[in-house]
Design a protein around this motif. Sequence first.
Motif, PDB file in Angstrom:
ATOM      1  N   PRO A  92       0.812  -1.225   0.000  1.00 33.06           N
ATOM      2  CA  PRO A  92       0.000   0.000   0.000  1.00 33.06           C
ATOM      3  C   PRO A  92       0.844   1.274   0.000  1.00 33.06           C
ATOM      4  O   PRO A  92       0.440   2.283  -0.588  1.00 33.06           O
ATOM      5  CB  PRO A  92      -0.835  -0.120   1.282  1.00 33.06           C
ATOM      6  N   LEU A  93       2.035   1.224   0.610  1.00 33.89           N
ATOM      7  CA  LEU A  93       2.899   2.402   0.620  1.00 33.89           C
ATOM      8  C   LEU A  93       3.389   2.738  -0.783  1.00 33.89           C
ATOM      9  O   LEU A  93       3.357   3.897  -1.196  1.00 33.89           O
ATOM     10  CB  LEU A  93       4.087   2.177   1.552  1.00 33.89           C
ATOM     11  N   TYR A  96       0.511   4.042  -2.787  1.00 31.18           N
ATOM     12  CA  TYR A  96       0.121   5.369  -2.295  1.00 31.18           C
ATOM     13  C   TYR A  96       1.094   6.444  -2.773  1.00 31.18           C
ATOM     14  O   TYR A  96       0.671   7.547  -3.153  1.00 31.18           O
ATOM     15  CB  TYR A  96       0.071   5.334  -0.770  1.00 31.18           C
ATOM     16  N   GLY A 307      -1.561   2.949   3.233  1.00 31.58           N
ATOM     17  CA  GLY A 307      -0.426   3.614   2.592  1.00 31.58           C
ATOM     18  C   GLY A 307      -0.065   4.908   3.284  1.00 31.58           C
ATOM     19  O   GLY A 307       1.115   5.190   3.534  1.00 31.58           O
TER      20      GLY A 307
END
Length: 331
Positions: A92-93, A96, A307
């Motif tokens: 998710p990071l 994001y 994220g």
Amino acid sequence: MDLDAYVNEHNAEWRRLDELSRRRRLNAGEADELVALYQRAATHLSLIRSRSPDPILVARLSRLVLAGRNAMTGTPSFSMATVGRFFTHTFPLTVYRAWPWWCGVATAFSLFTFTLIGYVAANPEVAGYFMSDGAISALVNNEFEGYYSQFLPQNQLLRVWTNNALLTGEVLASGVIFFPVVYLLFNNALNVGLIGGVMIAYGRGDLFFGLIVPHGLLELTAVFIGAGVGLRIGWSWVAPGPLRTRGRALAETASEGMLVALGLVGVLLVSGLLEAFVTPSPLPNILKDFIGFIVWGAFLLYVFILGRNAEAEGASAAIEGEIAQESLPAA
């Protein structure tokens, strides 16, 4: 810097580091010696890279530093905690961080596609430039709906999963040179816009959206993410920033891109399950669309909430165990 003299001065230390790194057991004194030699070799590597980057010597010292690190920390092993962290932080990071890129791609694709759908729906004769009357009739009457039920669900799942993964991989990998991404997305937008316009023009708009929304929202989002991350990789060597070389910027951004590609395999599996089992099901179209919206919304919340939290925590998207250049001891 006299490279030959430098090698002669420190060669014995490097050989000793290599020897200790290969041993399976070390006593306390040898372990302390290994740590000291590892730190010194890392400093030597940093100096040589910055002052006299001989590729053969850099490769040798890089191998020694990596071997020394592995001897101290042990060989990384499979861990469910690492897998869990990938899905709660790393994936998710990375998605994001790239959101302006893939949201921009999604906006451009959607504007073009819906404009084309509206134009073809208002001017059905336009479709005749791309399709014969027989092909249009077959599409409207049975082919579009029949596409989703022509195979057994498990076969349809594997078919669409591999096809979508291939397209997503293509737009991600080709983003480094920009133009193939535009070409691939344009072709897909043209296809969706033309089919949507024809279906609406012939009074089958409800069928079109009823069948494409349940899986299409998540599927297209995965493609947009792949394209956006690919374009971000390409832009990294055009504008690497003031603190990175082009090579380093490209390597770091591409490394994050590979992590995104790995995570998108799972996302496309979910969209494939929707297309294989929900889209052709006898459920009312409004219910199928509702399921598609719920899954799509859940994915977006997952990306932006986890994220953003990972970003706020200062989490790293680097592959676990990788030594970043700035972490090496300086001279």
